[in-house]
Motif scaffolding. Structure first.
Motif: not given
Lengths: 282, 297, 255
Positions: A111, A117, A209-210, B217, B219-220, B223, B244, B247-249, B264, B268, B271-272
């Motif tokens: 993903p 990350l 994002l990060f 997976g 995200t946007m 989110l 997802t 993590i992003a937020a 976080l 991940g 999720l992975f």
């Protein structure tokens, strides 16, 4: 009789599916184009944001997206082509090659936020590149690597084996054959794949994002160690962190329109070129 | 001169071999870093509490680290998306494959592929400004940003991927299969449903699994439209917070090296692992499909 | 006796495997210099495998393995310490389908020279002209050397491939069914050319076409199921074959 009836119903359903697909995708494009067109102007494309981002343009975000995308390609394109050359031209079948293929396939399925990350932990934190264009580009580059490898492999596979044989039979070495016969003939295919990949990463948001993105920059980034605004992140930030919803939604429409046009134009041209190539080869 | 050429050959071979390992290195790097950054959390939290805990309050004075609501949210939203992208994606693929005229096909196939490149943030934006208000009005909801909206947008987003891959699988079915079916008096619909689709079955399943893996997976979109409440969803009309988007937020607020940061990364990691499993299943199914149709490549 | 003394190439106890499949069994053959040797046999009998072994093109097939020796002027070219690249410069090959590079005619011919580190432009140009003349193509292309080679006709393309081969300066030429995709007139030109070339080169040709073997070759070998069934003067093989299977194949009872 009953047979024909069921066929008619079945085909009707399939027709509806196709129509619904086109309707949904079409309406997304329609809304963005119609509402985005209102804010679209020369100034919007070339000016910096003004009045705490309720006016002005989004030029730094466009520039940031271009930098990030180019950076990713500079990193991933040579690496991806090299991997494809190894897999297609050098590799004997075997255990190691299977492992490499497997890792490419799995990398393709990770993903995008996990790439984010990874980029945060490795480039921003361990390598101390900070939140920067460099970190973001490298992260995007790793994300796009599997795409480039498979596109390059497809292009290399399309080079007829008979040309390799002819070259080798003339006493050319393996590398001479690759450099002078295989690569020139695969080049257009590889470039098409590269363009397609550009379309893919230009719109990626989660990985930057990060690692690279910032909501507001006073001007354009000056070095690869600077943070950058980016179109896709800008849309997200305007919608979630904005303080003036009305004006900023309009700007977000404008950004979405630019991004959509950019990405669609890039991938459309790549796909059309590819179709031409296939027809030419066939 | 001769020797120089031979040394050059060896250098090139060695160089390409080394570079070819880059994907493996990156994949291993992702796994190692995810482990490294997430393990500190488990000095404080039991793994089972992390997975099955029902409360996610990372910034409370007594923080709680249960991601069960987040996993369930991802699961619900993905499931909902499947209800849209499977019928529409596979249906469209069947249409393109069987009903579309040659001119339509030349136009539709690349069009679908081009549409697959629309960035997810654009979908998320559309969901926020068009779909959410519309659904809020239609269903009289307190908020349009909920699991349902996320599912719909995610489902629409996955259609092109599923459709493209499913069409590829369908076109791998040899013509001789359908000719055999026509020869015994089956019509096109029967042939399509009983011969072509089953023959392409595992290829189509691969398409669906890959579509699903992408949806989990993604995200946007989630989110922006899922609403963001960290509760175990009871209905599709509630706001939810998938893994997802968590993590992003929250990564922006988490202090680097803090427990929140570690947590976080742990999400991940989960999720992975989930997507890895999906991809491996897809690959296995895909391999069976190729064996069944005798495609060797 | 005469053949043995003048052997240009010699295959000794050749066994060849694709994975577990044994594609060639105990092949012994000696090829006399400045002659044309034809190799005939039904599809899948190993004749193409055998000819590709003679300039180590078999190495391109993953999972293949060879036992035995092939001597070129007494030197074992299958010896792993010998570079395949050097072997291929002495033993050239022309393929079943014409495979010119998508480059100009000139570049096609000069390719073999430049990859072998020849830099002298005048020399290259002279060599290109000489090779095209030897391949009986010069008159047809002398005004269009800058044209893309893919614009030539099939027969011209095949002669271009022969010229490309000659430019490298080989001693032996291998033809793997060179006329399989050509019309009769082009085929006739290639056969004529082979008879001309044998004055300076040693030629081995794989062919499906028995008339062709009879027309151009001095010696013929008949392969069946990976074995060399019969090997001898072409005239003898076609008029008085010693082996029943050879006779059956030549008279068209199978194949």
């Amino acid at each position: 009789m009953k047979k024909r009836f069921s066929q008619r119903i079945g085909f009707g359903i399939l027709w509806l599916c196709m129509a619904a697909t086109l309707f949904f995708l079409g309406s997304i494009i329609y809304f963005i184009v119609v509402r985005g067109a209102g804010v679209f102007s020369w100034q919007f494309l070339t000016d910096v944001p003004r009045k705490s981002m309720t006016a002005g343009g989004v030029a730094p975000a466009i520039a940031g997206t271009v930098y990030l995308t180019m950076g990713a390609m500079v990193f991933a394109l040579p690496l991806g082509i090299a991997c494809a050359i190894y897999l297609n031209e050098y590799s004997p079948r075997g255990f190691i090659v299977n492992i490499i293929r497997m890792s490419i396939n799995n990398l393709a399925g990770v993903p995008s936020v996990v790439f984010g990350l990874f980029g945060l932990a490795l480039f921003v934190k361990s390598f101390k590149f900070g939140v920067s264009i460099l970190s973001g580009s490298l992260t995007l580059g790793i994300l796009v690597l599997p795409l480039i490898i498979s596109a390059a492999q497809e292009a290399l596979m399309a080079v007829p084996q008979s040309l390799r044989e002819a070259s080798l039979a003339l006493g050319a070495t393996h590398w001479q054959t690759i450099k002078r016969i295989v690569l020139p003939n695969a080049l257009s295919g590889i470039l098409t794949g590269a363009i397609l990949s550009i379309g893919r990463i230009a719109g990626e948001t989660a990985p930057i994002l990060f690692t690279a993105a910032t909501f507001y920059n006073r001007g354009f980034p000056k070095s690869i160690f600077d943070e950058a605004m980016a179109l896709p992140y800008h849309i997200y930030a305007l919608m979630t962190e904005g303080t003036h919803p009305d004006q900023q939604t309009a700007i977000a429409y404008g950004c979405a329109l630019i991004l959509l046009l950019l990405v669609l134009a890039i991938s459309a041209s790549a796909i059309i070129i590819r179709q031409r190539q296939r027809r030419f080869h066939a | 001169m001769e020797n120089f050429t031979k040394i050059k050959e060896k250098i090139y071979r060695g160089g390409f071999t080394a570079l070819a390992f880059s994907s493996l290195v990156f994949l291993a790097g992702i796994i190692l870093l995810l482990l490294k950054e997430s393990l500190p959390l488990f000095r404080h939290v039991r793994f089972s509490d992390f997975i099955f805990g029902r409360a996610w309050y990372p910034t409370a004075s007594v923080p709680e680290w249960g991601i069960f609501p987040l996993i369930m949210a991802s699961f619900w939203v993905t499931l909902g998306a499947l209800f849209i992208c499977v019928p529409l994606g596979v249906g469209s693929a069947l249409y393109i494959h069987e009903i579309a005229s040659a001119q339509q096909r030349v136009f539709l196939k690349p069009l679908i592929e081009i549409l697959a490149s629309i960035p997810s943030v654009v979908y998320g934006f559309f969901g926020m400004v068009v779909a959410a208000p519309f659904l809020q009005k239609a269903f009289g909801l307190p908020t349009g940003l909920c699991a349902l909206t996320a599912s719909i947008i995610l489902g629409i987003m996955a259609i092109p991927t599923v459709c493209s891959l499913a069409e590829d699988a369908l076109s791998c079915v040899p013509d001789s299969f359908r000719e055999a079916s026509y020869a015994v008096g089956a019509n096109r619909w029967q042939t399509l449903m009983r011969v072509v689709l089953p023959a392409a079955g595992s290829g189509v399943s691969t398409a669906i699994i890959l579509g699903m893996s992408r949806a989990i997976g993604e995200t946007m979109t989630v989110l922006m439209v899922a609403g963001g409440a960290a509760i175990v969803p009871r209905s599709f009309l509630q706001p939810v917070r998938p893994m997802t988007s968590t993590i992003a937020a929250e990564m922006g607020e988490a202090v680097m090296g803090s427990l929140h940061y570690n947590a976080l990364f742990s999400i991940g990691l989960v999720l992975f692992v989930i997507t890895l499993v999906f991809n491996m299943i897809a690959e296995m199914v895909c391999k069976r499909f190729r064996l069944k149709l005798g495609i060797d490549r | 006796m005469h053949e043995k003394m003048n052997a240009k190439m010699e295959a000794r106890e050749i066994n060849f495997y694709y994975g577990a499949v044994r594609a060639l069994k105990n092949i012994n053959m000696s090829i006399t210099g400045n002659t044309v040797t034809a190799i005939i046999g039904p599809s899948g009998c190993g004749k193409s495998t055998f000819i590709r072994l003679l300039n180590r093109m078999h190495e391109l097939v993953a999972g293949s393995r060879v036992e035995g020796h092939v001597y070129l002027d007494g030197k074992d070219i299958l010896d792993p310490t010998i570079d395949a690249v050097d072997v291929r410069r002495s033993v050239g090959m022309v393929f079943q389908k014409p495979n010119p590079f998508p480059k100009t005619i000139f570049e096609n011919i000069s390719y073999g020279l430049t990859v072998n580190n020849v830099r002298d432009k005048d020399y290259i140009e002279a060599k290109v002209v000489e090779s095209l003349k030897k391949a009986a193509l010069w008159d047809e292309v002398k005004d269009r050397l800058k044209d893309n080679a893919l614009r030539l006709s099939g027969g011209q393309q095949q002669r271009l491939c022969i010229a490309r081969c000659l430019a490298v300066g080989p001693e032996v030429l291998l033809f793997d069914e060179p006329c399989a995709s050509l019309d009769p007139i082009s085929t006739g030109k290639i056969e004529e050319l082979m008879l001309e070339l044998k004055k300076n080169y040693t030629i081995v040709i794989v062919t499906h076409n028995m008339q062709q073997a009879a027309r151009v070759s001095d010696t013929t070998g008949f392969f069946l199921m990976g074995e060399l069934i019969e090997f001898g003067k072409t005239q003898d093989i076609f008029t008085a074959p010693k082996n029943k299977q050879t006779e059956a194949y030549i008279t068209g009872r199978f194949g």
